[in-house]
Design a protein around this motif. Structure first.
Motif, mmCIF file in Angstrom:
data_model
loop_
_atom_site.group_PDB
_atom_site.id
_atom_site.type_symbol
_atom_site.label_atom_id
_atom_site.label_comp_id
_atom_site.label_asym_id
_atom_site.label_seq_id
_atom_site.Cartn_x
_atom_site.Cartn_y
_atom_site.Cartn_z
ATOM 1 N N GLY A 187 0.773 -1.231 0.000
ATOM 2 C CA GLY A 187 0.000 0.000 0.000
ATOM 3 C C GLY A 187 0.804 1.280 0.000
ATOM 4 N N VAL A 188 2.121 1.182 -0.116
ATOM 5 C CA VAL A 188 2.981 2.371 -0.154
ATOM 6 C C VAL A 188 3.822 2.306 -1.424
ATOM 7 C CG1 VAL A 188 4.697 3.752 1.055
ATOM 8 C CG2 VAL A 188 3.116 2.314 2.355
ATOM 9 N N LEU A 193 8.022 5.342 -0.346
ATOM 10 C CA LEU A 193 8.727 4.522 0.634
ATOM 11 C C LEU A 193 10.201 4.921 0.724
ATOM 12 C CD1 LEU A 193 8.132 2.118 2.536
ATOM 13 C CD2 LEU A 193 8.776 0.597 0.661
ATOM 14 N N ALA A 194 10.808 5.115 -0.448
ATOM 15 C CA ALA A 194 12.226 5.504 -0.485
ATOM 16 C C ALA A 194 12.443 6.847 0.211
ATOM 17 C CB ALA A 194 12.702 5.572 -1.922
ATOM 18 N N ASP A 195 11.515 7.774 0.007
ATOM 19 C CA ASP A 195 11.641 9.083 0.647
ATOM 20 C C ASP A 195 11.494 8.970 2.161
ATOM 21 O OD1 ASP A 195 11.739 12.093 0.273
ATOM 22 O OD2 ASP A 195 9.852 11.895 1.373
ATOM 23 N N LYS A 196 10.616 8.079 2.596
ATOM 24 C CA LYS A 196 10.348 7.922 4.025
ATOM 25 C C LYS A 196 11.539 7.325 4.772
ATOM 26 C CE LYS A 196 6.539 6.402 7.015
ATOM 27 N NZ LYS A 196 5.228 5.721 7.043
ATOM 28 N N ILE A 197 12.325 6.485 4.093
ATOM 29 C CA ILE A 197 13.421 5.776 4.785
ATOM 30 C C ILE A 197 14.806 6.236 4.304
ATOM 31 C CG2 ILE A 197 11.957 3.753 5.162
ATOM 32 C CD1 ILE A 197 13.435 2.337 2.903
ATOM 33 N N ARG A 246 10.600 0.447 12.638
ATOM 34 C CA ARG A 246 10.067 1.587 13.398
ATOM 35 C C ARG A 246 9.579 2.698 12.467
ATOM 36 N NH1 ARG A 246 14.051 0.017 17.357
ATOM 37 N NH2 ARG A 246 15.708 1.238 16.363
ATOM 38 N N LEU A 247 10.113 2.733 11.268
ATOM 39 C CA LEU A 247 9.749 3.776 10.307
ATOM 40 C C LEU A 247 8.534 3.403 9.460
ATOM 41 C CD1 LEU A 247 13.337 4.672 9.025
ATOM 42 C CD2 LEU A 247 11.951 6.002 10.620
ATOM 43 N N ILE A 248 8.359 2.110 9.174
ATOM 44 C CA ILE A 248 7.334 1.711 8.197
ATOM 45 C C ILE A 248 6.434 0.591 8.715
ATOM 46 C CG2 ILE A 248 8.761 2.382 6.236
ATOM 47 C CD1 ILE A 248 9.370 -0.653 5.861
#
Length: 417
Positions: A187-188, A193-197, A246-248
């Protein structure tokens, strides 16, 4: 790090008549013993192409593994090409000849000349005996490098790899340990996802790399680490995984390389719970996904494929007034479908899906790709509307995956409105 290049030989591979499954299997097995695959090369049954591919491979890798072209027919030229490449003739290997005779004796079939010729191998090679076929494998040493030729028939190749080639390669070449850890997300999008981590990814140790492997609404995150001590390496990777989770965490459905339906099956089995399905636009595809798993009868109760509205009303008790006022593709309809399916099929949970898969049938109010999904348990019914806007088959696949992910979140107690 020891490197390998895989060469697959056969015109049938180039025209798509046969799909190359050998390379992926070989790559997996080599990785387990710490040997990296640099590339995979497919060539036809052409002497010049085989020699060119072999020369190029030997420039870059310490190991070259070849499959295909070892049969008894005229188009199988790998053996004669390798004899020419190594400037030697073909000689009869008596152990191989005995193997062939025993094989044909066991199936009570006569041996023709072409079968006898299978025992003729290049003088420069070490024969790898074939316990399940007539074509022997061939091991060549060239300076400090190794070239191995094996049959293209998968079960024959695997037998040789497991019994002879892998143990010999492991014994001969020093190597580091390679460890993988896969995190499955849903769902991401890959870029989101790459930007978030990105901060976490940029801080990864030099010996650990991250790969993004996207598919429909899913991204497989694979961490690969190299190290001399496997225990320390596993601990190092686990520390990075803990930070990543913890991030995703809300997007993760598995911490191993498994499908969504496998994750669902594991959860249901662990909780001793059951699931049933009521499907309209997905036409039984959710049921197919779940029942494709061995042992699913322990937690999957059954399905009602209510494609026509009459089935929705007569079997799943969707009220005529509901269909008339809100339509088959509506929150109210899937709520009633899920509620009845759970009661009718005596399950702990039920999934219901109704939508417009396309390519036609949509309206301005309910366009193609609009899908309603419901998940029912003994306390409430969770619903959500989706808009997929893909091809018909992709819309069905996406509806199925999103229905299963909704169920996963409900099972975990983490469903977020």
């Amino acid at each position: 790090m020891t490197n390998c290049i895989i060469i697959t030989i056969g015109d049938e591979l180039l025209i798509g008549q046969v799909v190359d499954t050998n390379s992926s299997w070989i790559g997996t097995e080599l990785n387990k013993i710490g040997i990296d695959v640099l590339r995979r090369i497919a060539v036809g049954d052409n002497k010049e192409e085989i020699i060119y591919a072999l020369n190029e491979a030997l420039k870059a890798a310490s190991i070259v593994l070849i499959t295909g072209g070892l049969g008894p027919t005229k188009d199988d030229i790998t053996k004669s090409t390798l004899a020419e490449y190594f400037h030697c003739g073909l000689v009869t290997n008596h152990d191989v000849l005995l193997d062939i005779q025993e094989l044909f004796k066991g199936v009570n079939r006569p041996i023709v000349d072409s079968n006898f010729r299978q025992a003729d191998i290049p003088e420069a090679c070490i024969a790898i005996r074939n316990a399940v076929g007539t074509a022997p494998g061939m091991w060549f040493n060239k300076d400090e490098k190794v070239i191995v030729s094996m049959p293209g028939v998968p079960f024959e190749m695997k037998e040789m790899m497991n019994k002879y080639v892998l143990p010999k390669l492991k014994e001969r070449f020093t190597h580091e340990n390679i460890e993988h850890f896969t995190v499955m997300t849903f769902g991401v999008g890959e870029s989101f996802l790459a930007d978030k981590i990105k901060v976490w990814e940029n801080a990864l140790p030099q010996n650990i790399k991250l790969a993004y492997l996207p598919n429909l609404s899913q991204v497989r995150l694979r961490l690969t680490g190299h190290g001399v001590d496997s225990i320390i390496l596993k601990q190092q990777i686990q520390e990075q995984v803990n930070q990543l989770l913890r991030l995703i965490n809300t997007s993760v459905f598995a911490q191993t390389d498994i499908s969504m339906e496998e994750a669902i099956g594991i959860l249901l089995k662990s909780k001793n719970k059951t699931i049933a399905t009521a499907e309209s636009c997905t036409g039984g595809y959710i049921a197919h996904k779940l029942t494709s798993l061995a042992g699913s009868s322990r937690w999957y109760r059954g399905s009602v494929v209510a494609y026509h509205n009459d089935v929705k009303s007569e079997i799943l008790n969707v009220e005529e007034a509901t269909l008339k006022e809100f339509g088959a593709v509506s929150e109210q309809t899937v709520q009633q479908m899920a509620k009845t399916a759970r009661r009718l099929l005596k399950s702990d949970y039920a999934i219901a899906v109704s939508g417009i898969a396309g390519p036609d049938g949509g309206t301005s109010e309910k366009p193609v790709g609009m899908v309603w999904i419901a998940v029912a348990d003994d306390r409430r019914i969770y619903t959500r509307q989706f808009h997929f806007r893909r091809t018909r088959l992709q819309n069905i696949e996406l509806a199925t995956l999103n229905a299963l992910f909704m169920l996963y979140k409900v099972l975990q107690g983490t469903y977020d409105e």
